[in-house]
Design an enzyme around this catalytic site. Structure first.
Site, PDB file in Angstrom:
ATOM      1  CD  GLN A   1       2.674  -5.787 -16.400  1.00  0.00           C
ATOM      2  OE1 GLN A   1       3.253  -5.872 -15.407  1.00  0.00           O
ATOM      3  NE2 GLN A   1       0.943  -5.829 -15.520  1.00  0.00           N
ATOM      4  N   GLY A   2       1.634  -7.541 -21.409  1.00  0.00           N
ATOM      5  CA  GLY A   2       0.364  -6.246 -22.422  1.00  0.00           C
ATOM      6  C   GLY A   2      -0.211  -6.157 -21.009  1.00  0.00           C
TER       7      GLY A   2
ATOM      8  CB  SER B   1      -0.297  -0.382 -19.743  1.00  0.00           C
ATOM      9  OG  SER B   1      -0.373  -0.332 -17.752  1.00  0.00           O
TER      10      SER B   1
ATOM     11  CD  GLU C   1       3.294  -5.489 -10.082  1.00  0.00           C
ATOM     12  OE1 GLU C   1       3.764  -5.315 -10.792  1.00  0.00           O
ATOM     13  OE2 GLU C   1       1.975  -5.391 -10.591  1.00  0.00           O
TER      14      GLU C   1
ATOM     15  CB  SER D   1      -0.768   6.135 -10.076  1.00  0.00           C
ATOM     16  OG  SER D   1      -2.383   6.816 -10.023  1.00  0.00           O
TER      17      SER D   1
ATOM     18  CD  GLU E   1      -2.562  10.249  -8.214  1.00  0.00           C
ATOM     19  OE1 GLU E   1      -1.753   9.582  -8.749  1.00  0.00           O
ATOM     20  OE2 GLU E   1      -1.268  11.238  -7.794  1.00  0.00           O
TER      21      GLU E   1
END
Lengths: 350, 390
Positions: B130-131, B133, B247, B372, B374
């Site tokens: 997976q590209g 980030s 996901e 995340s 957060e």
């Protein structure tokens, strides 16, 4: 598969929500519980009977509605939201114990009709090294019980004794046991009363799973109501020219309230469904539901005090009512440390 | 309410359980502990298991029949995932391809793309990474800067992707690339890129576990045929958000089963070591309670899915719950097991059941990847609570 309530259960939920909203919003609940006296309203008790709440899970042949743990959870969730005062869960548990004993339809009918208040008296100890307990012989119960809920208002008590479970007739010699929660009316009862043996003490154990789920549903209501009050407050209260709800550090604490409330809802209703359907793992789920929902109610109400700041520490604001109900639930209807032990035992046995 | 599985579902569960018992020769824990298994060998263990599942029809079951699936429901997918986790089977090797890229192709791709890419993806012949980030775009994914410029029949890719899970083992990458610098969300496109293309430099990135499961990819004037664009130019963000929803939402039942294994192992280990003091028992009891709550969350999502309800913000709640629960589980394990709990799994005196230090370290990734903790709390504050934004 379906998680949502059925149509009938949704109707019950709507009716119950509007009943508590009009009959006993938290301000009214507070007036009743904070005043001296019985700690609940006889007028409201009569209405509970008329609307079928007291006989909710009792058989129709005994004047009940013949419903189950899901419906009981629906009702208690709303009761928890407004900190409804009085022994509602306690009399429902008594009807379950009496049903299990058999041959007690007359008493169950009287409870459902609001004519008699009967609750369980099963705690023997305040401290771990206390030696207490009740004995039964010759149609008489002697000895003592502690933390008996609303005992001074009870017409009869279901007492665990050396001989088994007995139905003791009032009036009772009660010494009030005030706790952190002013809404409770616990008492120490000294027995010297006429009683009838109705079965062995395992009857009480059979009621225990329902007690866990009922208390968990009350806690779920506390989670919801205390969370909502906090979120409302955070959009009204301003500091530095902005509502405090804009600050991420508070947003994340309130997001945790949602996490705990929604997770409590998932396990409370799964537990209720498991009891109603005799699921093999219902014991583990009921214990876990009680522990998780009550722990969440305590976490959420404590965070609520903090986010309300100085106001959260005042008697005037409602936050402490929810906090104190959460604290009460932590040690009754299954005490925290016993539940943790029982949860582990169930996994060890798998 | 109805939280029961139908007789048909129970039959399916029995069938799956029997198939796993007949076909799984080695649990994942045993494969990990085998000193002959380096990272490469472990990939092959996973690839072989994926092929066995694919041949038996236990992979991509909810895909339409023409794409190797059996049009199964989410309930069957959940039962399969739960049984695989319970048996401690290896994860298949193409979970990013099958979990994210295939749904993107099924819902947004062209017929040619589905025909070309889905079968080898399922068979494990082509591994996907997976590209998404970038060094400057993690939680704030939309700030990504890898560029795709149209030049005749091709896109020219320039930029860098990192934390690319499975990068060092992958044959293909699905890339989110910027096609319009002036449109934050509408200027992103979803492009499939062959990693053997000229101008690609894939470097393994060593993780705190010592493994290099992920990598970083550099694109320098990489030419990608125009047909490899999924959907339209500028639809990349929309497509990515749909597939990330899969996901985040789908796997809680399998996660609950997987973490249930870890918890049962800890309970067993504590018992064998005679750790039965009250403090220990209460800590373990609390984990049991949380694990049951996690399972209840998954069961609710599954029941809602079966009831035809679209996944809502509960996917954020589930992600937060399982990732933070896993960390509490591993923290408790290391706390109870003391210095022995830190031993490498390859040391002969280590506890044979679990690699506690590796699982502890690995659990730290879980509150970072795929949104995340957060970010998840921001999502709840904004979308569920509607709190005022700064």
């Amino acid at each position: 598969m379906r998680f949502e309530l059925s149509e009938d259960q949704t109707l019950l939920k709507d009716a119950t929500t509007s009943f508590f909203a009009s009959e006993s919003p938290i301000e009214t609940s507070r007036e009743v519980s904070e005043a001296d006296g019985e700690g609940f309203s006889r007028g409201q008790w009569k209405k509970l009977a008329e609307l079928g709440y007291l006989g909710l899970i009792a058989a129709e042949s005994a004047g009940g509605a013949g419903l189950g743990a899901i419906e009981l959870s629906v009702v208690l969730q709303q009761a928890g939201r407004v900190c409804f005062p009085g022994p509602l869960l306690d009399v429902v548990l008594a009807t379950r114990a009496l049903t299990a004993a058999g041959g007690q339809d007359e008493t169950i009918t009287q409870i459902a009709a609001g004519e008699k208040i009967v609750v369980l008296a099963q705690s023997d100890r305040v401290w771990p090294d206390d030696i207490g307990g009740a004995t039964f012989a010759d149609g008489h119960v002697k000895g003592s019980k502690v933390f008996v809920p609303f005992a001074a208002s009870a017409d009869a008590l279901l007492v665990t004794t050396d001989a088994g479970l007995v139905l003791a007739e009032g009036p009772f010699a009660c010494e009030p046991m005030p706790t952190v929660d002013e809404a409770q009316r616990f008492a120490r009862v000294e027995f010297d009363n006429a009683a009838t043996l109705i079965g062995d003490n395992t009857l009480v154990e059979g009621v225990w799973e329902l007690a866990h789920v009922g208390a968990a549903a009350l806690a779920l209501g506390v989670c919801e109501a205390a969370g909502e009050a906090t979120i409302r407050y955070s959009t009204e209260r301003e500091t530095f020219g902005k509502p405090i709800g804009v600050y991420q550090v508070l947003q994340h604490r309130m997001a945790d309230m949602v996490l705990r409330t929604e997770s409590s809802r998932a396990i409370v209703f799964r537990a209720a469904w498991s009891l109603d359907n005799g699921a093999a793992d219902r014991g583990l789920v009921a214990v876990s539901a009680k522990q998780y929902a009550v722990e969440s109610a305590n976490e959420i109400t404590l965070a609520s005090v903090q986010i309300h700041g100085g106001n959260g520490f005042t008697w005037e604001y409602n936050v402490h009512r929810w906090l104190k109900l959460a604290m009460t639930l932590d040690h009754h209807y299954g005490a925290r440390n016993d539940l943790l032990e029982r949860a582990l035992e169930q996994v060890e046995a798998q | 309410m109805d939280l029961s599985f139908t007789a048909e579902h129970e039959k399916f569960r029995t069938e799956v359980r029997a198939w796993i018992a007949d076909n799984l020769k080695q649990t994942w824990s045993d494969a990990l502990r085998d000193p002959n298994n380096g990272e490469h060998e472990l990939i092959e263990v996973r690839r072989a298991w994926q092929r066995a599942r694919y041949k038996a029809g236990y992979l991509g079951m909810s895909f339409p029949k023409e794409w190797g699936g059996r049009g199964a429901t989410g309930v069957e997918e959940a039962i399969l995932a739960e049984e695989l986790a319970r048996a401690d089977a290896p994860e298949h090797v193409n979970f990013l391809g099958i979990g994210l890229c295939a749904p993107a192709l099924i819902h947004h791709g062209s017929e040619e793309q589905r025909r070309r890419f889905i079968p080898p993806m399922l068979a494990g012949d082509e591994i996907w990474c997976q590209g998404f980030s970038e060094p400057g775009a993690g939680s704030d994914l939309a700030s990504l800067r890898t560029k795709a410029e149209l030049d005749g029949d091709s896109f020219i890719l320039n930029g860098q992707k990192c934390w690319t899970t499975f990068g060092p083992w992958a044959d293909w990458v699905f890339v989110l690339a910027r096609t319009d610098p002036n449109d934050r969300y509408g200027g992103i496109s979803f492009i499939l890129c062959d990693l053997k293309s000229e101008g690609i430099d894939m470097r393994p990135l060593k993780q705190i576990t010592g493994e290099s499961e992920f990598g970083e990819v550099f694109f320098e004037n990489v030419r990608v045929p125009k047909e490899n664009l999924v959907g339209e130019v500028g639809e990349g963000w929309k497509i990515a958000m749909t597939v990330l929803g899969y996901e985040r939402g789908a796997g809680t039942m399998s996660t609950a089963a997987h973490l249930g294994n870890g918890l049962r192992n800890l309970v067993k280990t504590a018992k064998e070591l005679g750790l039965d003091d009250v403090g220990t028992r209460r800590k373990l009891g609390k984990l049991v309670v949380d694990w049951q709550t996690l399972y209840s969350n998954g069961l609710r999502t599954l029941a809602n899915m079966a009831d035809g309800k679209a996944p809502g913000p509960e996917s954020s709640i589930e992600k937060l719950f399982w990732s933070e629960f896993d960390q509490r589980l591993r923290e408790t394990a290391l706390e109870l097991l003391g210095a022995g709990g830190q031993l490498s799994r390859f040391y002969s005196g280590a506890r044979p059941d679990v690699d506690w230090p590796r699982d502890f370290l690995w659990s730290r990734a879980e509150t970072i990847f795929s949104g995340s903790s957060e970010i998840q709390r921001n999502i709840i504050a904004k979308r569920v609570l509607g709190l005022p934004q700064a």
